[in-house]
Scaffold this active site. Structure first.
Site, PDB file in Angstrom:
ATOM      1  CG  HIS A  21      -1.399 -13.991   9.057  1.00  0.00           C
ATOM      2  ND1 HIS A  21      -0.432 -14.579   9.847  1.00  0.00           N
ATOM      3  CD2 HIS A  21      -1.417 -14.705   7.914  1.00  0.00           C
ATOM      4  CE1 HIS A  21       0.114 -15.585   9.188  1.00  0.00           C
ATOM      5  NE2 HIS A  21      -0.475 -15.687   8.020  1.00  0.00           N
ATOM      6  NE  ARG A  37       6.997  -9.833   4.941  1.00  0.00           N
ATOM      7  CZ  ARG A  37       7.466  -9.305   3.821  1.00  0.00           C
ATOM      8  NH1 ARG A  37       6.758  -9.362   2.717  1.00  0.00           N
ATOM      9  NH2 ARG A  37       8.629  -8.723   3.790  1.00  0.00           N
ATOM     10  N   PRO A  97       0.824  -1.207   0.000  1.00  0.00           N
ATOM     11  CG  PRO A  97      -0.583  -1.494   1.807  1.00  0.00           C
ATOM     12  CD  PRO A  97       0.699  -1.956   1.231  1.00  0.00           C
ATOM     13  CD  GLU A  98       4.157   2.306  -3.710  1.00  0.00           C
ATOM     14  OE1 GLU A  98       4.332   3.384  -4.311  1.00  0.00           O
ATOM     15  OE2 GLU A  98       4.672   1.246  -4.079  1.00  0.00           O
TER      16      GLU A  98
END
Length: 278
Positions: A93, A112, A2-3
């Site tokens: 997660h 992550r 995500p930018e």
DNA sequence: GAACCCCTGGTT
DNA sequence: AACCAGGGGTTC
């Protein structure tokens, strides 16, 4: 990853469904994601609060609470904020769940485990947020160009590293930095201090056009990214160089190169982005 | 301002 | 089984 366009798309997808919602329950499954306070403190602070607005700054998503406190989420590489209707079990997660008094919930899922959640007062934003450079699209052209040029004059490194530096310009990540330099016709290893006025103009224009188009296409989905409703973006269909190692350049037909610049995998067309001769 | 670290899943 | 992806914080 995500930018800016992806985070903005998440914001737009969540805003209508979280506005005016009251937080009834907070479940935290990954304590280290919560900063700088203890997870229990975050729960106490959030329960009973209403969400008044949802903003974006750089790659941060910022929830404005009805007591004026704020909660900033950073999705890092694999974080997702997913709105779930009704009762729904946490998927693998899941870092945190905010449940609303209307029975729906917001799940922060992050394989992550790099993503973070920060509670703060408006007067005391977290360092990363406070240090952000200008917003590339929302701020005025002269403000953005001044920040870029000033930073460039003080550093030796390549232009790509400058575009990735969030304190210089907020929101560009690896995908949009590569796409910007391709569109501007600038080689990623070109020393930032050697960028000409004409090139700065092209870099600025490229940033505007690419970010605007990427937002309109709801971001780039390669592996992980989806918006708040679980919808992927479409801008991956418009990428010129990122992820196109060894493929042909869509403009000149040459071969896209892949190398490492500023510690990141970097894609460029050596023909469209020539290195300047000294 | 570069090197390392945090992590897991996908690829080699 | 080793390696790579990469945002940003930390450390040298």
């Amino acid at each position: 990853m995500p930018e800016l366009p992806e985070v903005e798309t998440v914001r737009r997808s969540l805003l209508p469904v979280v506005i005016d919602k009251e937080i009834q329950e907070v479940e935290i499954f990954l304590e280290k994601a919560v900063r700088p306070i203890a997870p229990e403190e975050l729960k106490l602070a959030l329960i009973g609060r209403k969400i008044e607005d949802l903003l974006r700054r750089g790659k941060y998503l910022i929830f404005i609470l009805d007591n004026s406190q704020r909660v900033a989420f950073h999705l890092r590489m694999t974080g997702k904020l997913l709105y779930k209707a009704g009762l729904s079990a946490p998927e693998k997660h899941t870092t945190l769940i905010l449940s609303f008094s209307d029975g729906n919930s917001l799940h922060f899922v992050d394989p992550r485990k790099f993503g973070t959640v920060v509670l703060y007062e408006p007067a005391n934003p977290p360092a990363g947020l406070k240090k952000l450079g200008p917003e590339p699209v929302a701020d005025k052209k002269e403000v953005v160009l001044f920040s870029l040029k000033t930073a460039a004059s003080r550093r030796k490194g390549p232009i790509k590293g400058l575009l990735l530096d969030q304190t210089v310009i907020a929101g560009l990540g690896n995908i949009y930095a590569d796409e910007t330099l391709f569109r501007a016709g600038v080689h990623p290893t070109c020393p930032a201090r050697e960028i000409t006025a004409q090139e700065w103009e092209r870099i600025y224009q490229s940033i505007q056009e690419i970010l605007t188009k990427a937002i309109n296409h709801r971001g780039t989905t390669r592996q992980d990214y989806v918006d708040g409703r679980g919808e992927p973006g479409e801008y991956q269909n418009y990428l010129n160089v990122y992820g196109r190692k060894e493929e042909s350049c869509l403009v000149c037909g040459g071969t896209i190169n892949y190398t490492r610049v500023a510690g990141r995998g970097t894609h460029y067309c050596p023909n469209c982005q020539p290195l300047k001769k000294v």
